[in-house]
Design an enzyme around this catalytic site. Structure first.
Site, short mmCIF file in Angstrom:
data_model
loop_
_atom_site.label_atom_id
_atom_site.label_comp_id
_atom_site.label_asym_id
_atom_site.label_seq_id
_atom_site.Cartn_x
_atom_site.Cartn_y
_atom_site.Cartn_z
N SER A 82 31.27 41.37 47.65
CA SER A 82 32.62 41.66 47.15
C SER A 82 32.81 43.10 46.68
O SER A 82 33.95 43.54 46.53
CB SER A 82 32.94 40.75 45.98
N LYS A 85 35.06 45.30 48.56
CA LYS A 85 36.52 45.19 48.42
C LYS A 85 37.10 46.42 47.73
O LYS A 85 38.18 46.89 48.07
CB LYS A 85 36.88 43.93 47.62
N TYR A 208 35.87 41.45 57.82
CA TYR A 208 35.59 41.26 56.39
C TYR A 208 34.16 40.77 56.15
O TYR A 208 33.47 41.24 55.24
CB TYR A 208 36.62 40.28 55.82
N TYR A 260 36.53 39.28 38.65
CA TYR A 260 37.14 37.97 38.89
C TYR A 260 37.93 37.50 37.67
O TYR A 260 38.57 38.32 37.00
CB TYR A 260 36.07 36.93 39.28
N VAL A 278 28.44 38.75 45.01
CA VAL A 278 27.59 37.57 44.85
C VAL A 278 26.12 37.78 45.20
O VAL A 278 25.30 36.92 44.89
CB VAL A 278 28.06 36.33 45.63
N1 GLN Z 1 31.38 37.51 51.36
C1 GLN Z 1 31.60 36.79 50.16
C2 GLN Z 1 32.73 35.77 50.34
O1 GLN Z 1 33.72 36.08 50.95
C3 GLN Z 1 31.89 37.73 49.05
C4 GLN Z 1 32.20 37.04 47.76
C5 GLN Z 1 31.73 37.75 46.53
O2 GLN Z 1 30.89 38.64 46.53
N2 GLN Z 1 32.26 37.28 45.44
O3 GLN Z 1 32.65 34.66 49.92
#
Ligand code: GLN
Length: 344
Positions: A82, A85, A208, A260, A278
């Site tokens: 994530s 992003k 993505y 988050y 994650v």
């Molecule tokens: N690739 C992961 C997903 O889309 C990224 C999520 C994350 O790092 N929170 O679920």
């Protein structure tokens, strides 16, 4: 929200970090202090992530002047997940500008988990938050490129410029997530049904998923963050990656949404725009000063690295990074000066 400051020059005012030795000592202390913490659980919804060594732990600070300080496993690579992003958002802002991205994707926290489908429904299909999956998919769909292949190369090239070195795809992570990401595919289809994604949604999910599988280290995260702290110029390579305005916009979004549904708590405790992933990475950015990159796979229930949060909190305190902290300017308030001191 209506303002009338468009076109007015942005003035900038920031402090500075302590000296090199002090930063070096504190990075070492942040590592040592939390090395033995063993709370948290490694992510396993992407099957291959469950096989990582939970003991890996690295802490790195990159100064906006270019110096880099590290302790522990700062060169071990893991998937950016994530955290990508934040940087893809910056690249898209660079292309489309402040107003367009604000309207198309949004800048508000949904208050719901990163992979929430309900968040899209509750907001009539508006993605709202570019730092959770729905908003991130809508953002990736806007990446410049004449084909999905070109969009992916632009993502990879852009994130590599932030890091100051060529980043590689982790093929195993990419394949593992591609085989299990039905939820992201569902979110992309839902966005398409609301007219929020105008191209093939499954191809967007593929770009993505690749962007999330780029390999970085804690060192890379610190340099990537320091580029956002340095008005968009990578302080190690000297390359301009994005504009100063894009950095400001991106950091504002990270402050509101980067951790988050825990973003408010994070800002209250640590006081820095940040983004986590994650696989166990966190990047936290102190505008004008530099950035902290941490890596430790065990996560709390919101998906934020446990050791990484603690190390970042410690460094924010001791390096004086909290953007909300201030001390009275005693010299300018003579009535409040301790006895025997002179006005400067
Ligand atoms: N690739 C992961 C997903 O889309 C990224 C999520 C994350 O790092 N929170 O679920």
């Amino acid at each position: 929200m209506e303002t009338d400051v468009e076109g007015i020059e942005q003035e900038v005012s920031t402090g500075s970090l302590p000296g090199w030795d002090r930063v070096e000592d504190l990075v070492g202390a942040a590592h040592a202090r939390y090395r033995d913490v063993d709370d948290g659980v490694v992510a396993d919804y992407i099957p291959v992530l469950a096989t990582v060594d939970p003991g890996l732990y690295g802490v790195c600070v990159a100064e906006s002047g270019g110096a880099v300080h590290g302790a522990g496993d700062t060169e071990v690579e893991f998937s950016v997940q994530s955290i990508s992003k934040a940087f893809v958002y910056a690249l898209v802002c660079e292309e489309f500008g402040h107003q367009d991205v604000l309207e198309r994707v949004g800048v508000n926290n949904t208050g719901l988990p990163f992979n929430s489908v309900i968040a899209v429904e509750l907001n009539d299909g508006h993605p709202m938050n570019p730092m959770v999956n729905a908003g991130a998919l809508a953002t990736t769909a806007l990446m410049p490129g004449a084909s999905f292949g070109e969009q992916w190369e632009n993502v990879r090239g852009g994130l590599s410029a932030f890091a100051g070195r060529q980043l590689e795809l982790d093929d195993e992570v990419y394949r593992s997530e591609s085989a299990t990401n039905m939820r992201n595919k569902a979110i992309a289809r839902l966005l398409q049904s609301y007219g929020r994604i105008e191209v093939d949604p499954l191809e967007v999910v593929d770009v993505y998923t690749r962007q999330c599988a780029l390999r970085v280290s804690a060192h890379d995260l610190a340099v990537m963050g320091a580029t956002l702290a340095d008005g968009g110029v990578n302080p190690v390579t000297g390359e301009r990656v994005v504009s100063g305005q894009v950095c400001r916009d991106t950091l504002a979004v990270l402050a509101a949404t980067g951790m988050y549904e825990r973003s408010g708590e994070w800002l209250f405790e640590i006081g820095l725009p940040a983004k986590s992933g994650v696989a166990g990475g966190i990047v936290a950015v102190a505008p004008g000063k530099g950035a902290i990159g941490t890596f430790s796979p065990p996560l709390d229930p919101a998906g934020n690295s446990v050791r990484g949060q603690r190390a970042t909190a410690y460094l924010s305190r001791t390096l004086g990074l909290n953007v909300f902290a201030s001390a009275p300017r005693v010299a300018e308030h003579p009535a409040r000066m301790p006895e025997g001191t002179e006005s400067r």
